[in-house]
Design a protein around this motif. Structure first.
Motif, PDB file in Angstrom:
ATOM      1  N   ASN A  18     -78.425  35.369  -0.592  1.00  0.00           N
ATOM      2  CA  ASN A  18     -78.105  35.816   0.708  1.00  0.00           C
ATOM      3  C   ASN A  18     -78.127  37.220   0.966  1.00  0.00           C
ATOM      4  O   ASN A  18     -78.724  37.828   0.092  1.00  0.00           O
ATOM      5  CB  ASN A  18     -76.788  35.389   0.913  1.00  0.00           C
ATOM      6  N   ARG A  19     -78.019  37.659   2.264  1.00  0.00           N
ATOM      7  CA  ARG A  19     -78.117  38.910   2.792  1.00  0.00           C
ATOM      8  C   ARG A  19     -77.275  40.024   1.917  1.00  0.00           C
ATOM      9  O   ARG A  19     -77.702  41.111   1.662  1.00  0.00           O
ATOM     10  CB  ARG A  19     -77.998  39.203   4.112  1.00  0.00           C
ATOM     11  N   ALA A  20     -76.250  39.668   1.674  1.00  0.00           N
ATOM     12  CA  ALA A  20     -75.134  40.521   0.990  1.00  0.00           C
ATOM     13  C   ALA A  20     -75.796  41.082  -0.359  1.00  0.00           C
ATOM     14  O   ALA A  20     -75.442  42.252  -0.643  1.00  0.00           O
ATOM     15  CB  ALA A  20     -74.100  40.240   1.162  1.00  0.00           C
ATOM     16  N   TYR A  21     -76.250  40.122  -1.033  1.00  0.00           N
ATOM     17  CA  TYR A  21     -76.772  40.093  -2.521  1.00  0.00           C
ATOM     18  C   TYR A  21     -77.866  41.264  -2.253  1.00  0.00           C
ATOM     19  O   TYR A  21     -78.137  42.157  -2.949  1.00  0.00           O
ATOM     20  CB  TYR A  21     -77.236  38.955  -2.986  1.00  0.00           C
ATOM     21  N   LEU A  67     -74.111  26.421   8.032  1.00  0.00           N
ATOM     22  CA  LEU A  67     -74.126  26.921   6.712  1.00  0.00           C
ATOM     23  C   LEU A  67     -74.979  28.076   6.332  1.00  0.00           C
ATOM     24  O   LEU A  67     -74.340  28.989   5.608  1.00  0.00           O
ATOM     25  CB  LEU A  67     -74.725  25.443   5.780  1.00  0.00           C
ATOM     26  N   HIS A  68     -76.083  28.438   7.019  1.00  0.00           N
ATOM     27  CA  HIS A  68     -76.939  29.413   6.826  1.00  0.00           C
ATOM     28  C   HIS A  68     -76.069  30.810   7.436  1.00  0.00           C
ATOM     29  O   HIS A  68     -76.089  31.621   6.867  1.00  0.00           O
ATOM     30  CB  HIS A  68     -78.378  29.303   7.784  1.00  0.00           C
ATOM     31  N   THR A  69     -75.473  30.487   8.596  1.00  0.00           N
ATOM     32  CA  THR A  69     -74.798  31.614   9.247  1.00  0.00           C
ATOM     33  C   THR A  69     -73.831  32.082   8.192  1.00  0.00           C
ATOM     34  O   THR A  69     -73.360  33.204   8.038  1.00  0.00           O
ATOM     35  CB  THR A  69     -74.268  31.251  10.601  1.00  0.00           C
ATOM     36  N   LEU A  70     -73.051  31.000   7.846  1.00  0.00           N
ATOM     37  CA  LEU A  70     -71.879  31.239   6.951  1.00  0.00           C
ATOM     38  C   LEU A  70     -72.523  32.053   5.427  1.00  0.00           C
ATOM     39  O   LEU A  70     -71.791  33.198   5.189  1.00  0.00           O
ATOM     40  CB  LEU A  70     -71.206  30.029   6.417  1.00  0.00           C
ATOM     41  N   ILE A  71     -73.571  31.583   4.861  1.00  0.00           N
ATOM     42  CA  ILE A  71     -74.075  32.083   3.771  1.00  0.00           C
ATOM     43  C   ILE A  71     -74.433  33.364   3.986  1.00  0.00           C
ATOM     44  O   ILE A  71     -74.362  34.456   3.299  1.00  0.00           O
ATOM     45  CB  ILE A  71     -75.158  31.310   3.209  1.00  0.00           C
ATOM     46  N   GLU A  72     -75.211  33.632   4.979  1.00  0.00           N
ATOM     47  CA  GLU A  72     -75.836  34.941   5.425  1.00  0.00           C
ATOM     48  C   GLU A  72     -74.975  36.240   5.717  1.00  0.00           C
ATOM     49  O   GLU A  72     -75.203  37.489   5.474  1.00  0.00           O
ATOM     50  CB  GLU A  72     -76.936  34.977   6.441  1.00  0.00           C
ATOM     51  N   ASN A  73     -73.711  35.586   6.249  1.00  0.00           N
ATOM     52  CA  ASN A  73     -72.934  36.516   6.825  1.00  0.00           C
ATOM     53  C   ASN A  73     -71.595  36.807   5.982  1.00  0.00           C
ATOM     54  O   ASN A  73     -70.701  37.621   6.272  1.00  0.00           O
ATOM     55  CB  ASN A  73     -72.638  36.170   8.337  1.00  0.00           C
ATOM     56  N   VAL A  74     -71.535  36.190   4.956  1.00  0.00           N
ATOM     57  CA  VAL A  74     -70.241  36.253   3.932  1.00  0.00           C
ATOM     58  C   VAL A  74     -70.390  37.694   3.271  1.00  0.00           C
ATOM     59  O   VAL A  74     -71.572  38.143   3.269  1.00  0.00           O
ATOM     60  CB  VAL A  74     -70.185  34.960   2.723  1.00  0.00           C
ATOM     61  N   GLY A  75     -69.177  38.209   3.170  1.00  0.00           N
ATOM     62  CA  GLY A  75     -69.412  39.655   2.661  1.00  0.00           C
ATOM     63  C   GLY A  75     -69.751  39.963   1.334  1.00  0.00           C
ATOM     64  O   GLY A  75     -70.160  40.893   0.733  1.00  0.00           O
ATOM     65  N   SER A  76     -69.580  38.626   0.439  1.00  0.00           N
ATOM     66  CA  SER A  76     -69.963  38.786  -1.063  1.00  0.00           C
ATOM     67  C   SER A  76     -71.496  38.248  -1.260  1.00  0.00           C
ATOM     68  O   SER A  76     -71.951  37.322  -0.592  1.00  0.00           O
ATOM     69  CB  SER A  76     -69.032  37.879  -1.746  1.00  0.00           C
ATOM     70  N   SER A  97     -81.316  14.500  13.020  1.00  0.00           N
ATOM     71  CA  SER A  97     -82.020  15.623  13.016  1.00  0.00           C
ATOM     72  C   SER A  97     -81.037  16.857  13.749  1.00  0.00           C
ATOM     73  O   SER A  97     -80.992  18.022  13.137  1.00  0.00           O
ATOM     74  CB  SER A  97     -83.392  15.704  13.678  1.00  0.00           C
ATOM     75  N   LYS A  98     -80.667  16.448  15.093  1.00  0.00           N
ATOM     76  CA  LYS A  98     -79.829  17.322  15.735  1.00  0.00           C
ATOM     77  C   LYS A  98     -78.362  17.904  14.959  1.00  0.00           C
ATOM     78  O   LYS A  98     -78.075  18.883  14.751  1.00  0.00           O
ATOM     79  CB  LYS A  98     -79.261  16.956  16.974  1.00  0.00           C
ATOM     80  N   ILE A  99     -77.926  16.686  14.453  1.00  0.00           N
ATOM     81  CA  ILE A  99     -76.543  16.929  13.569  1.00  0.00           C
ATOM     82  C   ILE A  99     -77.004  17.856  12.379  1.00  0.00           C
ATOM     83  O   ILE A  99     -76.232  18.685  12.083  1.00  0.00           O
ATOM     84  CB  ILE A  99     -75.836  15.434  13.128  1.00  0.00           C
ATOM     85  N   GLN A 100     -78.228  17.243  11.664  1.00  0.00           N
ATOM     86  CA  GLN A 100     -78.522  18.297  10.414  1.00  0.00           C
ATOM     87  C   GLN A 100     -78.838  19.770  10.781  1.00  0.00           C
ATOM     88  O   GLN A 100     -78.448  20.438  10.137  1.00  0.00           O
ATOM     89  CB  GLN A 100     -79.478  17.542   9.630  1.00  0.00           C
TER      90      GLN A 100
END
Length: 583
Positions: free
Chosen positions: A269-272, A245-254, A235-238
């Motif tokens: 994601n946030r950008a969309y 993954l969530h940080t990457l998806i939410e903060n990607v510029g596209s 669970s810790k690893i997941q």
């Protein structure tokens, strides 16, 4: 949650009760069948004896003997002649009436095809046995012996009373034994069950007390604790991977959207959300064909579903009032064993690149075109004056006024270009302060009273006493001067121009409404472009530079707001400026 111990006892009791009930029903039916068979044989013998008596004796002589036999057998004896008429009847033995008894006998006789054989039937809790008798080998009639089945019911009730008593005693014993077993052996299992439920809920810190390592329950608790520790580590690893993954998806510029194999949107994601100004609740867990307002995107997704290949396209989409350019990349998501998982869409906003590219192409052409008209006018009138027109005082005054007007227009154009260039610079900053928007708009109205009276246009401000926003008062004046000037310019005589201020918990809205010529719907996305004119001839004649709305848009965005437009041809236009209350 139901206690495990209780459920075990209930299950055991239910099983035993079911077995005992089935056994009781089986035994009860066997006893009943045995008793019925015995009674049937007895009645058969008794009826045949009466038939033999009638065959050997005349009816008058046999009548007393038949009545005596009826009392002895506790049965009703009825004798019918060959015409089915009653010649002997010993009377009632139950609550059934004589008429009903006679009807039942006739119904039984008429329901059988052959009447020379014995007939048995049970009607209204009365058992009937019918045997034909004869004289000199000729049918002489029927003997009917009927008796109540009350004794059979009494025997059945006694059987069930014994079975119920036995069942009750068995239940008591089973409950006592079950409770003792569960008290001794089920506690570790119950504890392990509670820990398993906690693990199922996601509480991987739960543990069970380990005892009796050599027994089966001890092995169960030990294995469960090992499982809990392993799940906690996994669970810790997941969680760590999910957070990354969530940080990457939410903060990607596209902008990014995930669509599952059934066509339902699972992630936005946030950008969309920021690019298209949408709410996630309107997209998530809905079909892409229902939520995408652009047919180009829907067609792109359809193509990926059909061809199962990657697709890259450049699309021009209208977002609110602005045309934006996107490079959309879509690819199918294929899992292990070629399993179709869904589609991923990536939206790269290349609007700025396209604008810069277009600006490089259009700037020289637009500026030269806009500068050409006043310069040509100034040069032409100057040459005319030099050719001799300057000697005519009226012509001289008229030509000089035109030259002055064109010079002012040229100066205004250059000033707007400088303002726009300054606003677009990265170092451009506003002087933010608390601004009373109502007072600012009221003061601006004095600038336009004269122009409004010339065209008999009704001009007013509709606002409460004090509405405050955080902004630059000079730039705010520049915004509304441009909007009100356009409204007065494009509104015919006897029209209305109303500036309304509306306040909500999160933002302040300023509506500039007019009853002018209106803007076509296809023109609205382009009116904020540089040098774009809806009515080109009228705009140039009115002294407009074609840069006013471009400046307005940049200044509104510098205040962290945005502007929207609603218009109908021939009815008027409403520009709405949205200012956030907190910057």
């Amino acid at each position: 949650m139901t206690d495990f111990r209780f459920r075990f006892v209930v299950a055991l009791v239910s099983l035993i009760v079911t077995v005992l009930v089935c056994l009781g029903m089986l035994l009860g039916q066997l006893f009943k069948d045995f008793y019925v068979e015995t009674m049937n044989k007895r009645i058969e013998k008794e009826t045949k004896m009466i038939a033999l008596l009638l065959e050997s004796e005349p009816l008058d002589i046999a009548r007393p003997q038949i009545v005596q036999m009826s009392d002895t057998l506790s049965a009703r004896i009825t004798v019918l002649d060959e015409n089915e008429k009653i010649v002997i009847d010993t009377g009632q033995i139950s609550t059934i009436s004589d008429g009903a008894h006679e009807q039942i006998v006739r119904d039984i006789l008429h329901s059988k095809g052959e009447k020379n054989t014995s007939i048995t039937a049970e009607k209204q809790n009365i058992y009937y046995y019918i045997v034909p008798f004869s004289h000199a080998k000729k049918a002489a009639g029927y003997v009917i012996l009927s008796t109540s089945v009350h004794s059979l019911k009494k025997v059945t009730q006694q059987i069930w009373a014994v079975l119920v008593s036995s069942l009750g005693a068995a239940l008591i014993v089973i409950v006592l034994v079950g409770l003792k077993i569960t008290a001794q052996h089920m506690k570790p299992i119950e504890a392990a069950t509670k820990v398993a439920f906690e693990l199922a809920r996601g509480n991987y810190k739960a543990r069970v007390y380990e005892t009796h390592h050599g027994e089966e329950t001890g092995l169960l608790t030990h294995s469960l604790n090992i499982l809990a520790r392993n799940l906690q580590e996994m669970s810790k690893i997941q969680e760590m991977q999910t957070d990354r993954l969530h940080t990457l998806i939410e903060n990607v510029g596209s902008g990014l959207i995930l669509i599952d194999s059934r066509g339902y949107i699972n992630l936005v994601n946030r950008a969309y959300k920021e690019i298209f100004h949408i709410r996630p609740v309107d997209y998530l867990h809905r079909l892409y064909t229902e939520v995408f307002p652009y047919k180009e995107i829907t067609q792109l997704v359809d193509e990926i579903f059909i061809k199962e290949t990657r697709v890259r396209k450049q699309l021009v989409l209208t977002v609110d009032i602005e045309r934006k350019y996107f490079e959309v990349y879509g690819a199918p998501i294929i899992g292990t064993n070629a399993e179709w998982k869904g589609i991923v869409l990536v939206f790269h906003d290349i609007t700025e690149l396209k604008k810069l590219e277009q600006m490089r192409k259009d700037f020289v052409a637009n500026v030269s075109h806009e500068l050409k008209t006043p310069i040509t006018s100034i040069k032409g009138f100057a040459e005319t004056l030099l050719d001799g027109a300057m000697k005519d005082e009226k012509a001289l005054e008229h030509f000089l006024s035109i030259i002055l007007k064109e010079s002012e227009r040229l100066q205004s154009l250059i000033q707007d270009l400088l303002d726009l260039s300054k606003i677009e610079q990265h170092g451009f900053q506003l002087r933010f302060e608390q601004v009373n928007l109502t007072r600012l708009l009221t003061e601006l109205m004095t600038m336009f009273i004269g122009k409004a009276e010339e065209k008999n246009i009704h001009l007013r401000v509709d606002a409460v006493d004090s509405v405050y926003i955080v902004g630059d008062s000079d730039r705010l004046k520049q915004i509304f001067i441009n909007l009100i000037t356009n409204a007065l310019t494009y509104t015919p005589a006897d029209g209305h121009v109303i500036v309304r201020v509306e306040e909500s918990p999160e933002e302040v809205l300023v509506h500039v409404e007019d009853t002018g010529i209106g803007i076509a719907e296809k023109e609205i996305p382009r009116i904020f472009e540089r040098f774009y004119r809806v009515d080109k001839a009228r705009s140039r004649n009115s002294g407009g530079t074609g840069l006013g709305l471009a400046i307005v848009k940049h200044l509104v965005e510098a205040h962290h707001g945005y502007i929207t437009v609603k218009s109908q041809i021939g009815k008027g236009t409403t520009f709405t400026v949205h200012f956030p209350k907190e910057v």
